[in-house]
Design a protein around this motif. Structure first.
Motif, PDB file in Angstrom:
ATOM      1  N   VAL A  55      -0.560  -0.578  -4.648  1.00 43.08           N
ATOM      2  CA  VAL A  55      -1.917  -0.049  -4.792  1.00 43.08           C
ATOM      3  C   VAL A  55      -2.082   1.195  -3.917  1.00 43.08           C
ATOM      4  O   VAL A  55      -1.579   1.246  -2.789  1.00 43.08           O
ATOM      5  CB  VAL A  55      -2.970  -1.121  -4.421  1.00 43.08           C
ATOM      6  CG1 VAL A  55      -4.372  -0.521  -4.367  1.00 43.08           C
ATOM      7  CG2 VAL A  55      -2.938  -2.272  -5.425  1.00 43.08           C
ATOM      8  N   SER A  56      -2.769   2.197  -4.461  1.00 41.97           N
ATOM      9  CA  SER A  56      -3.082   3.445  -3.767  1.00 41.97           C
ATOM     10  C   SER A  56      -4.598   3.604  -3.741  1.00 41.97           C
ATOM     11  O   SER A  56      -5.281   3.104  -4.626  1.00 41.97           O
ATOM     12  CB  SER A  56      -2.457   4.615  -4.537  1.00 41.97           C
ATOM     13  OG  SER A  56      -3.129   5.831  -4.252  1.00 41.97           O
ATOM     14  N   ILE A  57      -5.145   4.278  -2.730  1.00 40.46           N
ATOM     15  CA  ILE A  57      -6.596   4.474  -2.742  1.00 40.46           C
ATOM     16  C   ILE A  57      -6.998   5.854  -3.266  1.00 40.46           C
ATOM     17  O   ILE A  57      -8.179   6.196  -3.295  1.00 40.46           O
ATOM     18  CB  ILE A  57      -7.264   4.195  -1.377  1.00 40.46           C
ATOM     19  CG1 ILE A  57      -6.759   5.138  -0.295  1.00 40.46           C
ATOM     20  CG2 ILE A  57      -7.076   2.740  -0.986  1.00 40.46           C
ATOM     21  CD1 ILE A  57      -7.692   5.182   0.927  1.00 40.46           C
ATOM     22  N   GLY A  58      -6.045   6.660  -3.690  1.00 46.53           N
ATOM     23  CA  GLY A  58      -6.418   7.954  -4.264  1.00 46.53           C
ATOM     24  C   GLY A  58      -5.259   8.930  -4.226  1.00 46.53           C
ATOM     25  O   GLY A  58      -4.224   8.663  -3.608  1.00 46.53           O
TER      26      GLY A  58
ATOM     27  N   PRO B 163      -5.940   2.743   4.160  1.00 45.34           N
ATOM     28  CA  PRO B 163      -6.157   2.134   2.844  1.00 45.34           C
ATOM     29  C   PRO B 163      -6.439   0.634   2.925  1.00 45.34           C
ATOM     30  O   PRO B 163      -7.324   0.132   2.217  1.00 45.34           O
ATOM     31  CB  PRO B 163      -4.846   2.421   2.099  1.00 45.34           C
ATOM     32  CG  PRO B 163      -4.359   3.696   2.712  1.00 45.34           C
ATOM     33  CD  PRO B 163      -4.738   3.618   4.159  1.00 45.34           C
TER      34      PRO B 163
ATOM     35  N   TYR C  95      -3.921  11.480  -2.707  1.00 43.86           N
ATOM     36  CA  TYR C  95      -3.675  12.277  -1.508  1.00 43.86           C
ATOM     37  C   TYR C  95      -2.792  11.425  -0.623  1.00 43.86           C
ATOM     38  O   TYR C  95      -2.722  10.215  -0.806  1.00 43.86           O
ATOM     39  CB  TYR C  95      -4.991  12.613  -0.779  1.00 43.86           C
ATOM     40  CG  TYR C  95      -5.950  11.447  -0.773  1.00 43.86           C
ATOM     41  CD1 TYR C  95      -6.947  11.339  -1.737  1.00 43.86           C
ATOM     42  CD2 TYR C  95      -5.819  10.430   0.178  1.00 43.86           C
ATOM     43  CE1 TYR C  95      -7.782  10.236  -1.761  1.00 43.86           C
ATOM     44  CE2 TYR C  95      -6.658   9.336   0.155  1.00 43.86           C
ATOM     45  CZ  TYR C  95      -7.642   9.248  -0.820  1.00 43.86           C
ATOM     46  OH  TYR C  95      -8.463   8.155  -0.842  1.00 43.86           O
ATOM     47  N   VAL C  96      -2.098  12.049   0.325  1.00 43.32           N
ATOM     48  CA  VAL C  96      -1.138  11.291   1.127  1.00 43.32           C
ATOM     49  C   VAL C  96      -1.676  11.060   2.533  1.00 43.32           C
ATOM     50  O   VAL C  96      -2.120  11.988   3.199  1.00 43.32           O
ATOM     51  CB  VAL C  96       0.224  12.018   1.176  1.00 43.32           C
ATOM     52  CG1 VAL C  96       1.194  11.269   2.085  1.00 43.32           C
ATOM     53  CG2 VAL C  96       0.807  12.126  -0.228  1.00 43.32           C
ATOM     54  N   LEU C  97      -1.671   9.807   2.942  1.00 47.16           N
ATOM     55  CA  LEU C  97      -2.077   9.430   4.298  1.00 47.16           C
ATOM     56  C   LEU C  97      -0.831   9.062   5.098  1.00 47.16           C
ATOM     57  O   LEU C  97       0.223   8.799   4.532  1.00 47.16           O
ATOM     58  CB  LEU C  97      -3.032   8.238   4.240  1.00 47.16           C
ATOM     59  CG  LEU C  97      -4.339   8.498   3.478  1.00 47.16           C
ATOM     60  CD1 LEU C  97      -5.058   7.211   3.151  1.00 47.16           C
ATOM     61  CD2 LEU C  97      -5.241   9.431   4.277  1.00 47.16           C
ATOM     62  N   SER C  98      -0.978   9.014   6.403  1.00 48.77           N
ATOM     63  CA  SER C  98       0.192   8.748   7.259  1.00 48.77           C
ATOM     64  C   SER C  98       0.667   7.315   7.185  1.00 48.77           C
ATOM     65  O   SER C  98       1.758   7.002   7.619  1.00 48.77           O
ATOM     66  CB  SER C  98      -0.121   9.065   8.718  1.00 48.77           C
ATOM     67  OG  SER C  98      -1.035  10.093   8.821  1.00 48.77           O
TER      68      SER C  98
ATOM     69  N   GLY D 283      -0.419   2.987   5.547  1.00 48.74           N
ATOM     70  CA  GLY D 283      -1.252   2.133   4.710  1.00 48.74           C
ATOM     71  C   GLY D 283      -2.399   1.469   5.452  1.00 48.74           C
ATOM     72  O   GLY D 283      -3.147   0.691   4.858  1.00 48.74           O
TER      73      GLY D 283
ATOM     74  N   LEU E  36       0.832  -1.193   0.000  1.00 50.02           N
ATOM     75  CA  LEU E  36       0.000   0.000   0.000  1.00 50.02           C
ATOM     76  C   LEU E  36       0.872   1.250   0.000  1.00 50.02           C
ATOM     77  O   LEU E  36       1.573   1.524   0.969  1.00 50.02           O
ATOM     78  CB  LEU E  36      -0.928  -0.036   1.216  1.00 50.02           C
ATOM     79  CG  LEU E  36      -1.864  -1.249   1.149  1.00 50.02           C
ATOM     80  CD1 LEU E  36      -2.472  -1.550   2.496  1.00 50.02           C
ATOM     81  CD2 LEU E  36      -2.936  -1.021   0.107  1.00 50.02           C
ATOM     82  N   THR E  37       0.849   1.958  -1.117  1.00 55.19           N
ATOM     83  CA  THR E  37       1.629   3.192  -1.226  1.00 55.19           C
ATOM     84  C   THR E  37       0.889   4.183  -2.118  1.00 55.19           C
ATOM     85  O   THR E  37       0.130   3.771  -2.999  1.00 55.19           O
ATOM     86  CB  THR E  37       3.022   2.965  -1.886  1.00 55.19           C
ATOM     87  OG1 THR E  37       2.861   2.949  -3.314  1.00 55.19           O
ATOM     88  CG2 THR E  37       3.675   1.682  -1.438  1.00 55.19           C
ATOM     89  N   PRO E  38       1.141   5.494  -1.918  1.00 56.61           N
ATOM     90  CA  PRO E  38       0.495   6.480  -2.779  1.00 56.61           C
ATOM     91  C   PRO E  38       0.982   6.386  -4.229  1.00 56.61           C
ATOM     92  O   PRO E  38       0.378   6.979  -5.112  1.00 56.61           O
ATOM     93  CB  PRO E  38       0.899   7.828  -2.159  1.00 56.61           C
ATOM     94  CG  PRO E  38       1.498   7.524  -0.832  1.00 56.61           C
ATOM     95  CD  PRO E  38       1.953   6.106  -0.857  1.00 56.61           C
TER      96      PRO E  38
HETATM   97 CL1  6GU Z   1      -2.081   3.097  -0.040  1.00 56.19          CL
HETATM   98  N1  6GU Z   1      -0.811   4.868   1.449  1.00 56.19           N
HETATM   99  C1  6GU Z   1      -0.571   6.113   1.878  1.00 56.19           C
HETATM  100  N2  6GU Z   1       0.359   6.306   2.810  1.00 56.19           N
HETATM  101  N3  6GU Z   1      -1.192   7.182   1.421  1.00 56.19           N
HETATM  102  C2  6GU Z   1      -2.117   6.964   0.485  1.00 56.19           C
HETATM  103  C3  6GU Z   1      -2.432   5.693  -0.004  1.00 56.19           C
HETATM  104  C4  6GU Z   1      -1.736   4.643   0.500  1.00 56.19           C
HETATM  105  N4  6GU Z   1      -3.382   5.810  -0.934  1.00 56.19           N
HETATM  106  C5  6GU Z   1      -3.646   7.107  -1.001  1.00 56.19           C
HETATM  107  N5  6GU Z   1      -2.887   7.809  -0.156  1.00 56.19           N
END
Ligand code: 6GU
Length: 232
Positions: free
Chosen positions: A131-134, A144, A136-139, A141, A87-89
């Protein structure tokens, strides 16, 4: 189906996995969800799992060894080594199509990172897909992973009750879902559209299709282009 999650924060998953459809699916044996703590596989002093990036820069990078050892241990627990997802952006964008694809797998393994990212050799060495969920950056995985689990589990055969259905969901046919109404017929002067009270199912279907098209055109014209192409 079996879903494994490798994470530094397994406690984050307790609540989202224990309500509603995902809880029921586990209780009924449709899916088994197993959480593994990457930190349990740390070998260095202080259970270190991250380090500063080569070449300098801000933040910390998740180290190879704990992730590789955790993955190896988890894969050994089942004859099917699973589809491994990082799980990564930077990954392929998760959507309903990918949710459907993943819900057909026997086993998936989600690796949730934290900090500035993974040592690149984790991706290369495990052969995992990203795989990324969109955009934008989350802290980390973890959220996600929960989003992906929810989207997949509700698509498993028999996960939804009779009264629910994934067939009419937004995106299932490339369009947004049509508007829904329930009792009462009038609320604060706002009326339920006559057609829905008519009992004429052909007219109701027509109205819903039209509403779905209009809603999609207004809110998500990008989806409409794809839908038209697929209809052709
Ligand atoms: Cl999968 N990880 C992080 N860190 N940020 C995200 C994401 C995943 N998908 C969207 N933003």
């Amino acid at each position: 189906m079996r879903i494994d999650v490798l994470t530094l924060f397994p406690e984050m998953f307790a609540s989202p996995l224990n309500f509603s459809i995902v809880k029921r699916a586990q209780q009924r044996g449709l899916v088994q969800i197993a959480l593994s703590n990457i930190r349990d596989f740390a070998k260095s002093s202080y259970n270190k799992v991250d380090d500063s990036p080569y070449g300098g820069g801000a933040g910390m990078v998740l180290m190879c060894q704990p992730v590789f050892d955790c993955l190896e241990s988890v894969q050994k627990q089942d004859s099917n080594s699973g589809r491994v997802i990082l799980l990564t952006p930077q990954g392929r964008k998760f959507d309903q199509q990918l949710a459907k694809e993943l819900s057909a797998e026997k086993r998936i393994i989600l690796i949730a990172g934290h900090y500035e990212g993974f040592d690149e050799r984790i991706r290369i060495g495990t052969g995992a897909e990203e795989v990324s969920i969109g955009d934008y950056v989350l802290s980390g995985g973890e959220l996600p992973a929960m989003v992906i689990i929810d989207a997949i589990v509700r698509l498993l055969p028999d996960a939804l009750g009779d009264e629910d259905s994934a067939a009419n969901d937004s995106f299932s046919d490339g369009l947004l879902e049509y508007p829904q109404y329930t009792r009462p017929e009038e609320f604060k002067g706002l009326k339920v559209p006559d057609v829905l009270l008519s009992g004429n199912h052909k007219e109701i279907d027509k109205w819903r299709k039209q509403q779905a098209l209009e809603k999609t055109e207004k809110q998500r014209p990008d989806l409409l282009d794809k839908h038209k192409k697929s209809e052709k």
